[in-house]
Scaffold this motif. Structure first.
Motif, PDB file in Angstrom:
ATOM      1  N   ALA A  22       0.804  -1.323  -0.014  1.00 20.64           N
ATOM      2  CA  ALA A  22      -0.053  -0.061   0.131  1.00 20.64           C
ATOM      3  C   ALA A  22       0.760   1.306   0.066  1.00 20.64           C
ATOM      4  N   ALA A  23       1.938   1.239   0.661  1.00 20.66           N
ATOM      5  CA  ALA A  23       2.956   2.443   0.866  1.00 20.66           C
ATOM      6  C   ALA A  23       3.347   2.686  -0.429  1.00 20.66           C
ATOM      7  N   GLN A  24       3.761   1.446  -1.322  1.00 22.86           N
ATOM      8  CA  GLN A  24       4.328   1.714  -2.405  1.00 22.86           C
ATOM      9  C   GLN A  24       3.391   2.183  -3.569  1.00 22.86           C
ATOM     10  N   ARG A  25       1.961   1.926  -3.477  1.00 22.78           N
ATOM     11  CA  ARG A  25       1.130   2.249  -4.259  1.00 22.78           C
ATOM     12  C   ARG A  25       0.855   3.761  -4.095  1.00 22.78           C
ATOM     13  N   LEU A  26       1.225   4.238  -2.999  1.00 19.51           N
ATOM     14  CA  LEU A  26       0.911   5.569  -2.565  1.00 19.51           C
ATOM     15  C   LEU A  26       2.464   6.500  -3.044  1.00 19.51           C
ATOM     16  N   GLY A  27       3.206   5.802  -3.529  1.00 23.15           N
ATOM     17  CA  GLY A  27       4.470   6.442  -4.076  1.00 23.15           C
ATOM     18  C   GLY A  27       5.399   6.842  -2.778  1.00 23.15           C
ATOM     19  N   LEU A  28       5.487   5.863  -2.029  1.00 24.45           N
ATOM     20  CA  LEU A  28       6.482   6.000  -0.719  1.00 24.45           C
ATOM     21  C   LEU A  28       7.337   5.117  -0.779  1.00 24.45           C
ATOM     22  N   HIS A  29       8.576   5.274   0.021  1.00 22.03           N
ATOM     23  CA  HIS A  29       9.380   4.272  -0.095  1.00 22.03           C
ATOM     24  C   HIS A  29       9.379   3.713   1.428  1.00 22.03           C
ATOM     25  N   PRO A  30       8.928   2.264   1.509  1.00 25.85           N
ATOM     26  CA  PRO A  30       8.834   1.821   2.788  1.00 25.85           C
ATOM     27  C   PRO A  30      10.259   1.374   3.479  1.00 25.85           C
ATOM     28  N   ILE A  31      10.465   1.741   4.491  1.00 27.99           N
ATOM     29  CA  ILE A  31      11.670   1.249   5.303  1.00 27.99           C
ATOM     30  C   ILE A  31      11.193   0.559   6.700  1.00 27.99           C
ATOM     31  N   THR A  32      11.715  -0.702   6.726  1.00 28.68           N
ATOM     32  CA  THR A  32      11.191  -1.469   7.978  1.00 28.68           C
ATOM     33  C   THR A  32      12.329  -1.513   9.143  1.00 28.68           C
ATOM     34  N   LEU A  33      11.940  -0.860  10.275  1.00 26.42           N
ATOM     35  CA  LEU A  33      12.916  -1.197  11.576  1.00 26.42           C
ATOM     36  C   LEU A  33      12.571  -2.270  12.329  1.00 26.42           C
ATOM     37  N   SER A  34      13.527  -3.415  12.449  1.00 25.40           N
ATOM     38  CA  SER A  34      13.310  -4.383  13.216  1.00 25.40           C
ATOM     39  C   SER A  34      14.514  -4.846  13.931  1.00 25.40           C
ATOM     40  N   ALA A  35      14.150  -5.662  15.072  1.00 25.12           N
ATOM     41  CA  ALA A  35      15.328  -6.300  15.780  1.00 25.12           C
ATOM     42  C   ALA A  35      15.709  -7.422  15.159  1.00 25.12           C
ATOM     43  N   ASP A  36      14.967  -8.099  14.343  1.00 24.65           N
ATOM     44  CA  ASP A  36      15.262  -8.947  13.443  1.00 24.65           C
ATOM     45  C   ASP A  36      14.579  -9.190  12.097  1.00 24.65           C
ATOM     46  N   PRO A  37      14.981  -8.325  11.063  1.00 29.54           N
ATOM     47  CA  PRO A  37      14.323  -8.360   9.825  1.00 29.54           C
ATOM     48  C   PRO A  37      14.156  -9.640   9.080  1.00 29.54           C
ATOM     49  N   ALA A  38      15.192 -10.679   9.457  1.00 32.13           N
ATOM     50  CA  ALA A  38      14.944 -11.862   8.856  1.00 32.13           C
ATOM     51  C   ALA A  38      13.851 -12.513   8.766  1.00 32.13           C
ATOM     52  N   GLN A  39      12.968 -12.215  10.141  1.00 29.69           N
ATOM     53  CA  GLN A  39      11.969 -12.987  10.479  1.00 29.69           C
ATOM     54  C   GLN A  39      10.729 -12.782   9.662  1.00 29.69           C
ATOM     55  N   TYR A  40      11.047 -11.727   8.638  1.00 25.74           N
ATOM     56  CA  TYR A  40       9.746 -11.372   7.692  1.00 25.74           C
ATOM     57  C   TYR A  40      10.253 -11.573   6.461  1.00 25.74           C
TER      58      TYR A  40
END
Length: 428
Positions: A22-40
């Motif tokens: 949804a963020a990308q469809r709105l023209g946004l660049h999504p950035i995820t902050l996570s203690a463990d990004p590999a879980q997603y």
């Protein structure tokens, strides 16, 4: 020109990817902050920028967002995960961005505090007590009267939630919760709650507006794992008004007039009773069901609110959308799962999603994690939707080989020319 970024604090198995898309469809660049990004797994699959940071440390998050502001125009900060949603709200306040009231979110996420506030506001809720030890649990259950529900004061996804109908079940689940097996995010405190019996409904809100009301039923007791969800709920106009009005009363009592919320009900002999208020968009597949039923994309509209853009909550159509959850009836190793492609090809099926792959260990805990997938169907008719859903689900089958018992493990360690054949449990 700086790229506009949407900061996501952590993600989720079910709603993380929809927020990214949804963020990308709105023209946004999504950035995820996570203690463990590999879980997603969707982050790597979609090549989404992710940064490892301690998301329990507000100062560390502020430092990371400040660093990102040197490169990006941060349009908004949010989260799809309830456990860090208050933290996302604190970040919004620090950076002067639209967001929820962190104090309201924190009060709501504590189920005991939430019930105190609802009770003080005159909202009908089940009788409840809070317990910190075995004696407290026994005394609270005796005061309320069996059956009761035991649940952690802080938690999501029905983790640790169980209906206790007898003194033996009460003792068993108390031991489970306090005996070191259940993982607590905070000091162990148990909510002992009256079992409000009756049909289950849930209302999804955005701001101070009720968007949709759905109905659901559950898989096998004593746990509360969903079996099927349908939007809209089959309610009379009066029933709809009562649930909608009670939903708004909950929002007012808890200070949740900003952003999304999900309110759960049971329709008892005394009418609708509030079971729980969740200060977030519910997990998949509810957002998809709402969109199919009335044309409102909860995730997209939430992001618009987060970045300060005008949202649109106008209903575009009126369909019936329903989801059937795929829930195994035993533990073991998943040998195979098949038929999902054929199910997805059935006319009227909107989505088939699997959370597991062959050779995955299946260990049921009586919570939302027991679900191994779901099927969604929609049509202008409730009867037609149910028929489509059943047709699709009937095409999906799987096989689970039970874990070996201790005796079988010992036997397999000794050479045996007459070893028993493998036993497989099929769901067809």
């Amino acid at each position: 020109m700086e790229r506009r970024a949407l900061i996501m604090v952590e993600g989720t198995r079910s709603n993380g990817l929809p927020y990214i898309q949804a963020a990308q469809r709105l023209g946004l660049h999504p950035i995820t902050l996570s203690a463990d990004p590999a879980q997603y797994d969707y982050l790597a699959a979609e090549n989404i920028e992710a940064i490892r940071v301690d998301t329990d440390n507000l100062d560390a998050l502020i430092h990371e967002c400040s660093r990102l502001r040197e490169t990006y125009d941060i349009a908004g900060i949010t989260s799809a995960r309830e456990s860090v949603y208050a933290t996302a709200g604190k970040l919004c306040r620090y950076f002067d961005l639209p967001g929820p009231n962190p104090a309201s979110i924190e009060r709501c996420c504590n189920k005991f505090t939430q019930r105190q506030l609802l009770s003080e506001a005159g909202v009908p809720i089940p009788a409840f007590r809070v317990a910190a030890n075995v004696t407290d649990v026994k005394n609270s259950a005796a005061e309320i009267g069996l059956p009761v529900i035991l649940k952690p004061v802080v938690g999501i996804g029905s983790s640790g939630v169980r209906l206790c109908r007898t003194v033996e079940e009460l003792a068993e689940h108390t031991t489970y919760l306090l005996g070191g097996t259940h993982i607590w995010r905070s000091a162990p405190r148990i909510l002992v709650e009256e079992f409000a019996q009756g049909p289950y409904y849930s209302a999804d809100t955005m701001g101070n507006e009720v968007i949709a009301i759905g109905a659901a039923d559950f898989d096998r007791m004593p746990h509360f794992v969903f079996r099927e969800f349908t939007f809209p709920a089959p309610l009379t106009n009066d029933e709809h008004k009562r649930i909608a009005g009670l939903s708004l009363s909950c929002l007012q009592a808890l200070g949740l007039g900003w952003g999304p919320a999900n309110i759960e009900f049971r329709w008892t002999k005394r009418g609708p009773v509030v079971i729980e208020v969740n200060p977030r968009i519910p997990a998949a597949p509810t957002p998809k069901l709402v969109q199919l039923a009335c044309g409102i994309d909860l995730v997209t509209e939430h992001i618009k609110l987060v970045i300060g853009e005008e949202w649109g909550l106008r209903r575009r159509h009126s369909y019936t959308a329903a989801a059937r959850f795929l829930v195994p009836d035993r533990d073991g190793t998943l040998d195979w799962i098949d038929g999902h492609s054929r199910a997805a090809a059935v006319s009227g099926v909107a989505e088939v999603r699997l959370y597991v792959k062959p050779q995955t260990p299946i260990i049921r805990k009586g919570d939302d994690g027991d679900c191994i997938g779901y099927v969604i169907a929609s049509s202008p008719s409730s009867t037609r939707t149910e028929a489509i859903l059943q047709c699709a689900v009937d095409l999906i089958s799987w096989s689970i080989t039970p874990f070996p018992t201790l005796g079988e493990q010992e036997q397999s360690a000794t050479p045996n020319l007459y070893a028993p054949a493998e036993v497989a449990a099929d769901k067809r």
